[in-house]
Design a protein around this motif. Structure first.
Motif, mmCIF file in Angstrom:
data_model
loop_
_atom_site.group_PDB
_atom_site.id
_atom_site.type_symbol
_atom_site.label_atom_id
_atom_site.label_comp_id
_atom_site.label_asym_id
_atom_site.label_seq_id
_atom_site.Cartn_x
_atom_site.Cartn_y
_atom_site.Cartn_z
ATOM 1 N N UNK A 389 0.886 -1.314 0.124
ATOM 2 C CA UNK A 389 -0.136 0.108 0.004
ATOM 3 C C UNK A 389 0.971 1.290 -0.006
ATOM 4 N N UNK A 390 0.375 2.192 -0.756
ATOM 5 C CA UNK A 390 1.129 3.631 -0.457
ATOM 6 C C UNK A 390 0.683 4.386 -1.904
ATOM 7 N N UNK A 391 1.516 5.201 -2.234
ATOM 8 C CA UNK A 391 1.374 6.470 -3.279
ATOM 9 C C UNK A 391 2.491 5.900 -4.343
ATOM 10 N N UNK A 392 1.979 5.880 -5.605
ATOM 11 C CA UNK A 392 3.095 5.655 -6.769
ATOM 12 C C UNK A 392 2.972 6.626 -7.562
ATOM 13 N N UNK A 393 4.109 7.313 -8.125
ATOM 14 C CA UNK A 393 4.221 8.253 -9.094
ATOM 15 C C UNK A 393 4.744 7.801 -10.530
ATOM 16 N N UNK A 401 -1.074 6.810 -8.593
ATOM 17 C CA UNK A 401 -1.920 6.125 -8.083
ATOM 18 C C UNK A 401 -1.888 5.610 -6.676
ATOM 19 N N UNK A 402 -2.984 5.476 -6.185
ATOM 20 C CA UNK A 402 -3.017 5.495 -4.703
ATOM 21 C C UNK A 402 -3.429 4.167 -4.403
ATOM 22 N N UNK A 410 -5.590 -5.865 -1.317
ATOM 23 C CA UNK A 410 -4.965 -4.658 -1.875
ATOM 24 C C UNK A 410 -6.109 -4.072 -2.900
ATOM 25 N N UNK A 411 -6.165 -2.621 -2.645
ATOM 26 C CA UNK A 411 -7.359 -2.077 -3.482
ATOM 27 C C UNK A 411 -6.685 -0.689 -4.126
ATOM 28 N N UNK A 412 -7.015 -0.085 -5.071
ATOM 29 C CA UNK A 412 -6.877 1.328 -5.521
ATOM 30 C C UNK A 412 -7.808 2.085 -4.694
ATOM 31 N N UNK A 413 -7.448 3.216 -4.056
ATOM 32 C CA UNK A 413 -8.063 4.037 -3.276
ATOM 33 C C UNK A 413 -9.260 4.601 -4.303
ATOM 34 N N UNK A 414 -10.494 4.541 -3.573
ATOM 35 C CA UNK A 414 -11.579 5.054 -4.212
ATOM 36 C C UNK A 414 -12.266 3.828 -5.322
ATOM 37 N N UNK A 415 -11.830 2.640 -5.370
ATOM 38 C CA UNK A 415 -12.259 1.776 -6.444
ATOM 39 C C UNK A 415 -12.479 0.434 -5.455
#
Length: 569
Positions: A389-393, A401-402, A410-415
């Protein structure tokens, strides 16, 4: 055919439309009776959630060997007037329009009026010279590098409910000074290219895309209830309304706000078009083959996109397809050429997924010929999942993507879709074939992530390790920023402990810090840039289809203060 005879023709579902079967109505009806009816019941079960009288729904049609096998409407065409969806209902189909635009370009190429290798500026001299040639083929295959039109107009002040026209799109595109990537180096799906192709058709043929398609495609194929819509105020009899969920329950209307040319059609008319992609009655075999031939990148990689058609297969079978969405309209058209089977699903609710539903119908008809190519899930300890988990640029696209560990996955934030581990650091989002793969970081290095979706270009990401800016540091980002490419000034301010950005008549967008100078909001990723001195000198906007659109920070001259006479303040 005239609408009156069209309505009567639907009294039996064995309606034929291939030229050789034009007079075979009675035989087709007998054929319909001999088909395994359990298939039709399975199709009904697939669409059962959308078959009520209080929801939007879909029109669905299946053809085999040029014969209409099954067609039916599910749910409501208009919730206000209690109108059901029927085979006669006319849907707005969104990006399914692209194959008709590409077909028009192909017809003009056949006649020697243009070449796919032509520079687009030959026909659109008002477009900027980006230093590298963008060809008509680049436009057709989404390898052109142009920034996405809707996102440009949003950043230029258009709101989601505002109507925008072809002229508006040209205004935005002709102001651009940069591309997402060098033409031919990547493939990124976008709408701007096909807007420009439509303009090229008009300038080369002397006719609007609507008139050209009506004369050269729709009339010859007997698609009497189809047209390319180019006037938002036009009345369209039998038109289906579109809907999106309303907060708190129920539905609200959700129509498109793009006034550029789009396809309006019925289930049966679109199946006639699918048949033409098999037999080439209009355009001939060479043009049909052109539309179904993949574009290629400069390094030879196939893009799996032809002329307005996706060419990725499905469960081991060759499939030609395209989807569409705009407002609450959703659409999908699948063609399995080797089995001469076409499936069309046109829907009017934003929460309906016709691509998934149409593939389930394909499973019913062709399941015995398919293979299970979904990578199986493997077990991964929760501690390992949580560590990802974390933020990727992305250094390639500038987007962020968060990821979060939530409810054991594991999920994408907001999805809501959970990531399914498939081994060797790889994950697939739900039941999709997209691949997210994490690398094992070297000592002291941040973790890396690569994302490959339905396109062959892989996007690299790197985990953001820079700390979140302190609340006291947010003020350093505040100020005004100017983009000449969009003739717009953006105001960034601090409110309630967060940054907000406002422009034109748009509501303020809250920016969430994700580390360092990166922030995310509903408009994508905003990254602030720094001068050699370390001070903020600008910002960039980045999304999947729009990369690093820059706005320069404006320097506000300070007003001289009057000298104080010693009073404290």
């Amino acid at each position: 055919m005239p609408r009156k005879s069209l309505v009567s023709s639907f009294l039996f579902l064995g309606l034929t439309f291939a030229p050789a079967l034009a007079a075979a109505g009675e035989g087709a009806a007998r054929h319909q009776g001999s088909l395994p009816t359990h298939r039709h019941k399975q199709v009904d079960a697939i669409f059962a959630p959308w078959s009520g009288k209080t929801t939007p729904g879909c029109g669905v049609g299946i053809s085999r060997e040029g014969t209409l096998d099954y067609v039916r409407g599910y749910g409501m065409s208009n919730l206000e007037y209690d109108v059901p969806i029927t085979p006669q209902s006319i849907f707005y189909t969104g990006s399914i329009t692209k194959q008709f635009t590409a077909f028009a370009i192909g017809l003009l190429a056949q006649e020697g009026k243009l070449s796919l290798g032509d520079d687009l500026r030959k026909y659109l001299p008002e477009m900027p010279d980006f230093g590298k040639t963008i060809t008509i083929a680049h436009l057709m295959h989404h390898t052109n590098g142009l920034r996405e039109q809707g996102q440009l107009l949003s950043l230029a002040g258009w709101r989601s409910e505002d109507l925008y026209t072809e002229a508006d799109v040209l205004w935005a595109l002709t102001r651009q000074r940069g591309l997402n990537f060098a033409p031919g180096s990547e493939v990124v799906y976008g709408n701007a290219a096909y807007t420009l192709l439509g303009v090229i058709v008009r300038r080369v043929s002397g006719k609007s895309l609507r008139a050209f398609a009506d004369e050269r495609m729709f009339k010859p194929l007997g698609m009497a209830n189809t047209h390319l819509y180019d006037d938002h105020a036009e009345l369209v009899p039998w038109r289906v309304s579109a809907y999106a969920p309303r907060e708190g329950g129920g539905w609200r209307t959700s129509g498109p706000h793009n006034d550029s040319t789009k396809l309006f059609t019925t289930i049966v008319d679109l199946l006639k078009w699918e048949q033409n992609l098999l037999d080439g009655r209009v355009g001939g075999p060479e043009l049909i083959a052109l539309l179904q031939t993949s574009g290629r990148l400069n390094d030879g990689t196939a893009t799996l996109y032809g002329g307005g058609l996706r060419l990725a297969g499905y469960r081991g079978l060759r499939m030609v397809s395209h989807d569409g969405l705009d407002g609450g309209y959703r659409s999908e058209a699948l063609l399995f050429p080797d089995h001469r089977l076409a499936i069309v699903a046109l829907c009017n609710g934003s929460t309906i997924d016709p691509s998934n539903l149409a593939r389930k119908v394909a499973d019913v008809y062709l399941g015995e010929h398919m293979k299970d190519d979904m990578p199986p899930a493997v077990k991964v300890p929760e501690a390992e999942l949580s560590a990802l988990a974390g933020n990727y640029w992305s250094p390639l696209t500038g987007e962020v993507v968060r990821l979060e560990f939530k409810d054991g996955a594991l999920r994408q934030v907001g999805v809501p879709t959970a990531f399914v581990p498939i081994g060797n650091g790889g994950f697939r989002p739900g039941e999709s074939m997209h691949l997210w793969r994490f690398s094992k970081p070297a000592a002291g290095a941040p973790r890396e992530l690569s994302i490959r979706d339905s396109w062959p270009t892989t996007r690299p990401f790197i985990r953001i390790t820079a700390p979140m800016p302190a609340a006291s540091a947010l003020a350093s980002f505040a100020g005004k920023y100017r983009s000449d490419e969009l003739d717009m000034t953006y105001t960034v301010r601090v409110a309630d402990g967060k940054l907000g950005i406002r422009w034109s008549r748009r509501d303020e967008v809250v920016l969430d810090a994700v580390g360092g100078d990166h922030f995310v909001g509903s408009l994508g990723t905003v990254t602030f840039t720094r001068a050699a001195s370390g001070g903020i000198d600008g910002l960039t906007f980045s999304q999947r289809r729009l990369r690093r659109l820059r706005a320069e920070r404006l320097v506000v001259a300070e007003t001289p203060r009057a000298e104080s006479s010693g009073a404290t303040r």
